[in-house]
Design a protein around this motif. Sequence first.
Motif, PDB file in Angstrom:
ATOM      1  N   SER A  20      -0.240   9.699  27.447  1.00  0.00           N
ATOM      2  CA  SER A  20      -0.995   9.548  26.195  1.00  0.00           C
ATOM      3  C   SER A  20      -0.145  10.150  25.078  1.00  0.00           C
ATOM      4  O   SER A  20       0.850  10.830  25.346  1.00  0.00           O
ATOM      5  CB  SER A  20      -2.341  10.286  26.271  1.00  0.00           C
ATOM      6  N   THR A  31       3.294   7.883  14.531  1.00  0.00           N
ATOM      7  CA  THR A  31       2.327   6.893  15.036  1.00  0.00           C
ATOM      8  C   THR A  31       1.877   5.904  13.965  1.00  0.00           C
ATOM      9  O   THR A  31       1.856   4.701  14.192  1.00  0.00           O
ATOM     10  CB  THR A  31       1.078   7.618  15.600  1.00  0.00           C
ATOM     11  N   LEU A  77      -3.577   3.487  27.084  1.00  0.00           N
ATOM     12  CA  LEU A  77      -3.241   4.798  26.506  1.00  0.00           C
ATOM     13  C   LEU A  77      -1.788   5.105  26.839  1.00  0.00           C
ATOM     14  O   LEU A  77      -1.321   4.805  27.944  1.00  0.00           O
ATOM     15  CB  LEU A  77      -4.116   5.886  27.125  1.00  0.00           C
TER      16      LEU A  77
HETATM   17  C1  LIG Z   1      -4.126   8.819  18.481  1.00  0.00           C
HETATM   18  C2  LIG Z   1      -3.134   9.748  17.903  1.00  0.00           C
HETATM   19  C3  LIG Z   1      -2.583  10.788  18.662  1.00  0.00           C
HETATM   20  C4  LIG Z   1      -3.017  11.067  20.084  1.00  0.00           C
HETATM   21  O1  LIG Z   1      -2.678  10.025  20.915  1.00  0.00           O
HETATM   22  P1  LIG Z   1      -3.495   9.672  22.284  1.00  0.00           P
HETATM   23  O2  LIG Z   1      -2.759   8.473  22.774  1.00  0.00           O
HETATM   24  O3  LIG Z   1      -4.916   9.428  21.888  1.00  0.00           O
HETATM   25  O4  LIG Z   1      -3.351  10.866  23.154  1.00  0.00           O
HETATM   26  C5  LIG Z   1      -1.636  11.585  18.073  1.00  0.00           C
HETATM   27  N1  LIG Z   1      -1.248  11.404  16.804  1.00  0.00           N
HETATM   28  C6  LIG Z   1      -1.777  10.424  16.033  1.00  0.00           C
HETATM   29  C7  LIG Z   1      -1.313  10.288  14.628  1.00  0.00           C
HETATM   30  C8  LIG Z   1      -2.726   9.566  16.557  1.00  0.00           C
HETATM   31  O5  LIG Z   1      -3.249   8.599  15.785  1.00  0.00           O
END
Ligand SMILES: *Cc1c(COP(=O)(O)O)cnc(C)c1O
Length: 390
Positions: free
Chosen positions: A84, A184, A216
């Motif tokens: 994840s 992300t 995930l």
């Molecule tokens: C969703 C997200 C995470 C965490 O990722 P998961 O795959 O849910 O563990 C971390 N940073 C950002 C910016 C996110 O949008």
Amino acid sequence: MSELHPETRVVHHPQPPLEGSRPIAVPIYQTSGFVFEDPSVFADGMSRPDGPFVYGRLSNPTVRSLEEAVAGLEGGAGAVATASGMGAINSVLLGLLKPGDHLIAQRALYGGTAGMINDLVTRFGITVSYVPEDDPGALRAAVRPETKVVYLETIANPVTQVADLPGMCAAAREAGLVSVVDNTFASPILCRPLEHGADVVVHSSTKYLSGHTDVLGGVAVFASDELYRKVWHFAVELGATADPFAAWLTLRGMQTLPLRMERHCANTRELATRLADHPAVTAVHWPGLPSHPSHELAVKLLPDFGGVFSFDLAGGRAAGERFMSSVRLALLAPSLGGVETLILHPATTSHRSLTAEELARHGIGEGTVRVAVGIEHIEDLWADFSQALS
Ligand SMILES: *Cc1c(COP(=O)(O)O)cnc(C)c1O
């Protein structure tokens, strides 16, 4: 082997060798371990991330394919794929910090990361200072002898502040610190933080990289081979590494990442612009709009501004709730970066752990609605938004 019994035959399947051709698509190597002919090759594979495949928690060909693909997109020396995004963030932070160390993080952080940093402080004896994401002077002033890591996000959630990556990463480098950037929201299509001086990039590949809301995953990408090997070792110990099927879904989704990002950004530009002109809307937060505090920085750093924005309604919380229960096409759901348009209410979901004062400091109102824009036809989305607003 005609003398074998059926009980043995069903256990040892034939595996035809591939000669003169190979699969077009990356296969799913759904195996927990690998067979060796030579014991010394077996031993070699245990000790490094780029050796022969030994055991699934260390590495797997499907997972390696994803790691090399993301390292290539981000321009890194190596990558570690995890189960994840939080798996990647934890592997990096726990792999680089030890009790007594000091961390400097930007104020606006993904909720899971903010919670994780609180745990580092309360349970692991690490100290933290928070600075604005666009203030290298504040970063320099926060540096202590025991500071090790600077943690940033290219575009933050949900009011989409953009970090001054060149300025912040340069300040980190001058002080001998490792800078980590959560990329992300931008994806490597809009930003490659290593090109701006970052040492480590982390992704929740659950979002844009995979793009279809069905898996995930996380990835950490490293500028140097040394950091790559160090964090790989730690991710393996933590058991945070990715599973081959999840890696395969992510690879498959990534084949359309540039096309999807183009549509996410174009749809968002249209929705954000139209909402900014709507009488029921008091503010729209998207770095592509000249009214956004990060706009000037965003124009220098990014070719386009991503598929997440948020907005405030004149009627506050009640109006926000009415909007969220009135949309028909957009789905009320967590996550972002998928092909479907999703909306949520940060004050009661993603940011529920913040106090009213912290919410205000992050620019999140009681009625703020966050939108993760999908790739649907813009007029269908606008028809849904305008009916929900009226
Ligand atoms: C969703 C997200 C995470 C965490 O990722 P998961 O795959 O849910 O563990 C971390 N940073 C950002 C910016 C996110 O949008």
